[in-house]
Write an enzyme that holds these catalytic residues in place. Structure first.
Site, mmCIF file in Angstrom:
data_model
loop_
_atom_site.group_PDB
_atom_site.id
_atom_site.type_symbol
_atom_site.label_atom_id
_atom_site.label_comp_id
_atom_site.label_asym_id
_atom_site.label_seq_id
_atom_site.Cartn_x
_atom_site.Cartn_y
_atom_site.Cartn_z
ATOM 1 N N GLY A 12 3.181 1.787 -13.184
ATOM 2 C CA GLY A 12 3.239 2.060 -14.621
ATOM 3 C C GLY A 12 1.913 2.587 -15.098
ATOM 4 O O GLY A 12 0.893 2.474 -14.406
ATOM 5 N N GLY A 67 -0.542 3.630 -18.924
ATOM 6 C CA GLY A 67 -0.708 3.598 -20.369
ATOM 7 C C GLY A 67 -1.734 4.631 -20.780
ATOM 8 O O GLY A 67 -2.071 5.537 -20.011
ATOM 9 N N VAL A 78 -1.231 1.055 -13.320
ATOM 10 C CA VAL A 78 -1.045 -0.064 -12.405
ATOM 11 C C VAL A 78 -0.341 0.457 -11.159
ATOM 12 O O VAL A 78 0.650 1.180 -11.255
ATOM 13 C CB VAL A 78 -0.205 -1.191 -13.039
ATOM 14 C CG1 VAL A 78 -0.111 -2.383 -12.085
ATOM 15 C CG2 VAL A 78 -0.796 -1.626 -14.368
ATOM 16 N N LYS A 137 -4.887 -2.706 -10.868
ATOM 17 C CA LYS A 137 -4.947 -2.204 -12.237
ATOM 18 C C LYS A 137 -6.196 -1.355 -12.414
ATOM 19 O O LYS A 137 -7.308 -1.801 -12.149
ATOM 20 C CB LYS A 137 -4.953 -3.351 -13.246
ATOM 21 C CG LYS A 137 -3.652 -4.129 -13.267
ATOM 22 C CD LYS A 137 -3.582 -5.027 -14.475
ATOM 23 C CE LYS A 137 -2.201 -5.642 -14.608
ATOM 24 N NZ LYS A 137 -2.044 -6.365 -15.884
ATOM 25 N N ASP A 191 0.131 -10.483 -25.841
ATOM 26 C CA ASP A 191 1.168 -9.473 -25.573
ATOM 27 C C ASP A 191 2.340 -10.091 -24.823
ATOM 28 O O ASP A 191 2.809 -9.547 -23.818
ATOM 29 C CB ASP A 191 0.585 -8.296 -24.797
ATOM 30 C CG ASP A 191 1.485 -7.048 -24.897
ATOM 31 O OD1 ASP A 191 2.355 -7.000 -25.788
ATOM 32 O OD2 ASP A 191 1.314 -6.126 -24.078
#
Length: 272
Positions: A19, A21, A26, A41, A139
């Site tokens: 993934g 952002g 990641v 990460k 989160d």
């Protein structure tokens, strides 16, 4: 972005992207020293203070040990890119599993099952909030909860891959990053967060898992109240009658707009 088969530190072999952002990504990687899969990460900053904050938070996470939290094993920097190595948790998250159930016509999760997950999550929050200084996740949502083969939940993503790291506070070390539908009003407004902010997000997460619907965001709810209209958050019982009334009341209290009206701690909500 790192290409597959990139080797870092002579140890971590990148396998695939999991993934990404705005300022990070990641990856699944292989730790060639031990031969096991890890989550890698990557975050990059050109601000010295943010890089120092990232390094501080990496050390902070490294000392955590709880069954519902992934273990952070390493941290290193290559230029402006920061890398955090942590335990890789395979499988789907609860948001994906809920979508699969609905697609198969199975409906939402059983209330008893969700309550077991909520108990495990609240135990993890009690542990995080009891650190000195307290650690606020900020989160919590179904997408950040993975289910192990033994049916236990693991709380993921402390925001380090999102490119938003807080400056250090004497009150708590808050790890930034939030999703509006699960975030408290004070978090969205940026007026400060504490353990009660995680209580709200926990309640919103359980609400979604029990109702199958994403909860209304706090700003919309407050807007309705200011217009002399009822709170726009639907009651869980009206969506899923199988949720016991006392359970619905606990969740609704956790999702109160004002922090003082929520539970004072994860332990208190867990007991309720």
């Amino acid at each position: 972005m790192l290409a597959p088969n990139t080797l870092l530190q002579g140890r971590y072999l990148v396998m695939r992207l999991l993934g990404q952002g705005g300022m990070g990504a990641v990856y699944q990687a292989t730790d060639r020293k031990f031969g096991n899969a890890v989550a890698l990460k990557e975050t990059f900053y050109n601000d010295l203070q943010l890089r120092k904050a990232f390094s501080h938070e990496a050390r902070l996470l490294n000392r955590l040990r709880h069954a519902a939290l992934p273990v952070v094993t390493d941290y290193f920097a290559i230029g402006e890119r920061q890398f955090l190595v942590m335990q890789y948790i395979p499988g789907k998250d609860l948001e994906q599993l809920l979508a699969d159930r609905k697609a198969q016509g199975q409906g939402v999760f059983m209330a008893s099952q969700v309550m077991r997950w909520a108990d495990q999550l609240l135990d993890a929050l009690e542990y995080l909030h009891s650190q000195k200084p307290p650690i606020i996740h900020r989160d919590i949502k179904p997408q950040n909860l993975k289910l192990t083969p033994r049916g236990e939940v693991i709380l993921l993503d402390f925001g380090l891959a999102k490119g938003i790291v807080t400056h250090q506070s004497q009150v708590s070390q808050s790890i930034r990053g939030y999703t509006p539908n699960y975030a408290s009003l004070e978090q969205i407004r940026g007026t400060g967060t504490d353990s009660c902010s995680d209580i709200y997000s926990n309640g919103a997460t359980v609400y979604h898992l029990l109702s199958g619907e994403m909860p209304e965001d706090p700003l919309t709810r407050i807007g309705a109240i200011l217009m002399s209209q009822p709170d726009s958050l639907k009651s869980i019982s009206s969506i899923n009658p199988e949720v016991p009334a006392p359970v619905a009341q606990v969740i609704e209290k956790a999702m109160a707009a004002h922090p003082d009206q929520r539970y004072s701690s994860a332990a208190a909500m867990r007991q309720a």
